[in-house]
Structures are given as C-alpha cells and as structure tokens.
Scaffold this active site. Structure first.
Site, PDB file in Angstrom:
ATOM      1  N   ASN A 131      51.263  16.379  31.088  1.00  0.00           N
ATOM      2  CA  ASN A 131      50.344  16.057  32.209  1.00  0.00           C
ATOM      3  C   ASN A 131      50.126  17.212  33.558  1.00  0.00           C
ATOM      4  O   ASN A 131      49.619  16.980  34.342  1.00  0.00           O
ATOM      5  CB  ASN A 131      50.926  14.708  33.023  1.00  0.00           C
ATOM      6  CG  ASN A 131      52.213  15.135  33.851  1.00  0.00           C
ATOM      7  OD1 ASN A 131      52.858  16.030  33.632  1.00  0.00           O
ATOM      8  ND2 ASN A 131      52.918  13.901  34.408  1.00  0.00           N
ATOM      9  N   HIS A 162      52.630  19.017  34.925  1.00  0.00           N
ATOM     10  CA  HIS A 162      53.472  18.958  35.866  1.00  0.00           C
ATOM     11  C   HIS A 162      54.386  20.428  35.941  1.00  0.00           C
ATOM     12  O   HIS A 162      54.561  20.901  34.639  1.00  0.00           O
ATOM     13  CB  HIS A 162      54.639  17.780  36.273  1.00  0.00           C
ATOM     14  CG  HIS A 162      55.524  17.754  35.011  1.00  0.00           C
ATOM     15  ND1 HIS A 162      55.999  16.209  34.875  1.00  0.00           N
ATOM     16  CD2 HIS A 162      56.021  18.427  34.015  1.00  0.00           C
ATOM     17  CE1 HIS A 162      56.949  16.541  33.865  1.00  0.00           C
ATOM     18  NE2 HIS A 162      56.921  17.880  33.331  1.00  0.00           N
ATOM     19  N   GLU A 175      54.715  15.912  40.071  1.00  0.00           N
ATOM     20  CA  GLU A 175      53.553  15.119  39.316  1.00  0.00           C
ATOM     21  C   GLU A 175      52.323  15.047  39.816  1.00  0.00           C
ATOM     22  O   GLU A 175      52.004  15.237  40.960  1.00  0.00           O
ATOM     23  CB  GLU A 175      54.263  13.407  39.309  1.00  0.00           C
ATOM     24  CG  GLU A 175      55.594  13.557  38.621  1.00  0.00           C
ATOM     25  CD  GLU A 175      55.591  13.393  37.103  1.00  0.00           C
ATOM     26  OE1 GLU A 175      54.947  14.487  36.715  1.00  0.00           O
ATOM     27  OE2 GLU A 175      56.235  12.595  36.560  1.00  0.00           O
TER      28      GLU A 175
HETATM   29  P1  PGA Z   1      59.674  20.245  27.555  1.00  0.00           P
HETATM   30  O1  PGA Z   1      59.324  19.875  29.109  1.00  0.00           O
HETATM   31  O2  PGA Z   1      59.974  21.646  27.747  1.00  0.00           O
HETATM   32  O3  PGA Z   1      60.832  19.243  27.209  1.00  0.00           O
HETATM   33  O4  PGA Z   1      58.397  19.826  26.813  1.00  0.00           O
HETATM   34  C1  PGA Z   1      58.447  20.439  29.846  1.00  0.00           C
HETATM   35  C2  PGA Z   1      58.286  19.899  31.175  1.00  0.00           C
HETATM   36  O5  PGA Z   1      58.335  18.451  31.354  1.00  0.00           O
HETATM   37  O6  PGA Z   1      58.187  20.627  32.233  1.00  0.00           O
END
Ligand code: PGA
Length: 242
Positions: free
Chosen positions: A136, A138, A143
């Site tokens: 998304n 973030h 968020e």
């Molecule tokens: P991920 O998470 O490296 O596990 O894909 C990245 C994030 O949510 O910032």
C-alpha cells in the site's frame, strides 16, 4: 530518483549492500535507518558476509529502526528486535548501545514515542536510510491516510498490512493490530534514501510510485518525491509493470 533494475533478488541485495558499505567506508560513524521485512534480508546477509570477509567495519555506526509491533516481547520471533539481531546485529560488530529500535513494550506509548524522538534528535546528521515498501506504499508503518504524522507515533495497522504480514505468524489473528513507527519528517531527514522492492506483489505500487508523479498521503512512498537523493533498487518482477 535513480532507478536500478536488477536481474534478481540477489543482485538487488548486493547493490543495496554495496551502497551501504560504501557509505560506511566514507563515513565510519554514519547514522543509518534500517527496515525489517522480507525485502532487506538479502541485503543484511550480504552486509554480514562483507563483515566476515573484513570488508566493512560497523563499530562506529549508529542505527535507527523504522518501526516495531506493539506488545511483542523482544525474544518473540516476530518482533523486530528479534529480527534485527537474527538477521544483522548478531553477525556484525555494531556496538550494542548504538542500535535504536522503537519500544513496543512500554506501558506508556506516548512516552516511548517521545523517547525515540529524543534519541533521533541526538544526531543532527543522518546519513542513509534503507527501506522496503508496503504493497500500500507505506514506509515504516506510515499507513495511507489523509494526514501523516511528522514524528514517532503509534498506529493502527491497516488490514492490507496485517494480511501482507500474516505469512510470518502461526495465525493471521496473531498479527498485532498496533505498532510504533518513526514519522515521515524523520524519515525525510536522512540525507540519502534507498528504497528496495522485489517480487510481483510490489509491481503495482512501484508503478504508482515511479509513474504517478504526484505526492499523495495515501501512498506514503510518494513523499519521497520531496527528497533529492532517492535510489530505488528493484528486481525485474517488481519492475514488471513499468
Ligand atoms: P516486506 O515488507 O519487505 O516484508 O515486503 C515491506 C514493508 O511492508 O515495508
């Protein structure tokens, strides 16, 4: 923004690790910001290997982690304290007091947030931030929202984020609902930013980031348009919609 598209995850990890090691050899007391998640594991493996081979010395660096779940003990395998020790700190010579991670166990989270800001304020020069990116958009746990917090704060995790992280927990319901995260102002204060992303699950948000050309608080990563030294390192899958 500089964009590198690497053949695969290992090449992506190697490039990110080389950039970080290069920064540390130029400035042995660099202040870094570090992420957790699946994406940086390869980068940390590379950096640990470089340390074992005597190619980089971490004894002078200071690190700040982006975020932590609220309520998980530090020895819980899903806590970001555990993650950082397991994937990086236990394999390099960083000084223990030099690695800061937000406190997700405080009885007083408001105070925990303030304390993290006080630690961040001890360092005027912040050199390099490495981050993954959520599906998304973030960065840390900032968020999507109409307004974004400038500094360290607690956050209710979005369902999207909880679902994306559920793979690491025994039950999807076990994923904490709340977290503590560095805010967007402190993220932007690092002089250089490296964003890493791999896999097809990140292709849509990477397309949004690199072709959207808009600053949108509902895609936190787009705020990096306001920063003048951002490097994005992708594998071919994450770049597949570009
Ligand atoms: P991920 O998470 O490296 O596990 O894909 C990245 C994030 O949510 O910032």
């Amino acid at each position: 923004m500089k964009v590198f598209i690497e053949k695969n995850y290992d090449q992506l990890s190697k490039r990110a690790a080389d950039m970080i090691a290069g920064e540390i050899s130029k400035k042995p007391n660099s202040v870094l910001c570090l992420p957790t998640g699946s994406t940086p594991i390869g980068t940390y493996r590379e950096l640990s290997g470089m340390y074992a081979a005597g190619k980089v010395d971490f004894s002078g660096i200071v690190t700040f982690n982006l975020d932590e779940y609220i309520g998980l003990r530090q020895d819980d395998e899903n806590s970001y304290h555990y993650f950082m020790h397991h994937h990086l700190f236990d394999h390099i010579n960083i000084k223990q007091g030099n690695a800061y991670i937000p406190d997700g166990l405080s009885e007083n989270m408001e105070e925990a947030c303030k304390n993290y800001d006080v630690k961040l304020d001890l360092y005027n020069e912040k050199d390099l931030l490495l981050t993954g990116i959520g599906q998304n958009g973030h960065i840390g746990f900032n968020e999507p929202d109409d307004r974004l917090f400038a500094r360290t704060h607690t956050v209710l995790l979005s369902e999207n984020t909880r679902a994306a992280n559920a793979r690491l927990f025994e039950n999807a319901d076990d994923v904490p609902k709340v977290a503590i995260t560095m805010g967007i102002a402190d993220i932007m204060h690092f002089k250089k930013m490296i964003i890493i992303a791999n896999g097809t699950a990140k292709a849509a948000i990477i397309k949004d980031l690199l072709t959207g050309r808009m600053v949108d608080t509902h895609n936190t990563s787009s705020l990096t348009y306001l920063h003048n030294d951002v490097t994005v390192i992708l594998d071919e899958e994450a770049a597949s919609l570009l």
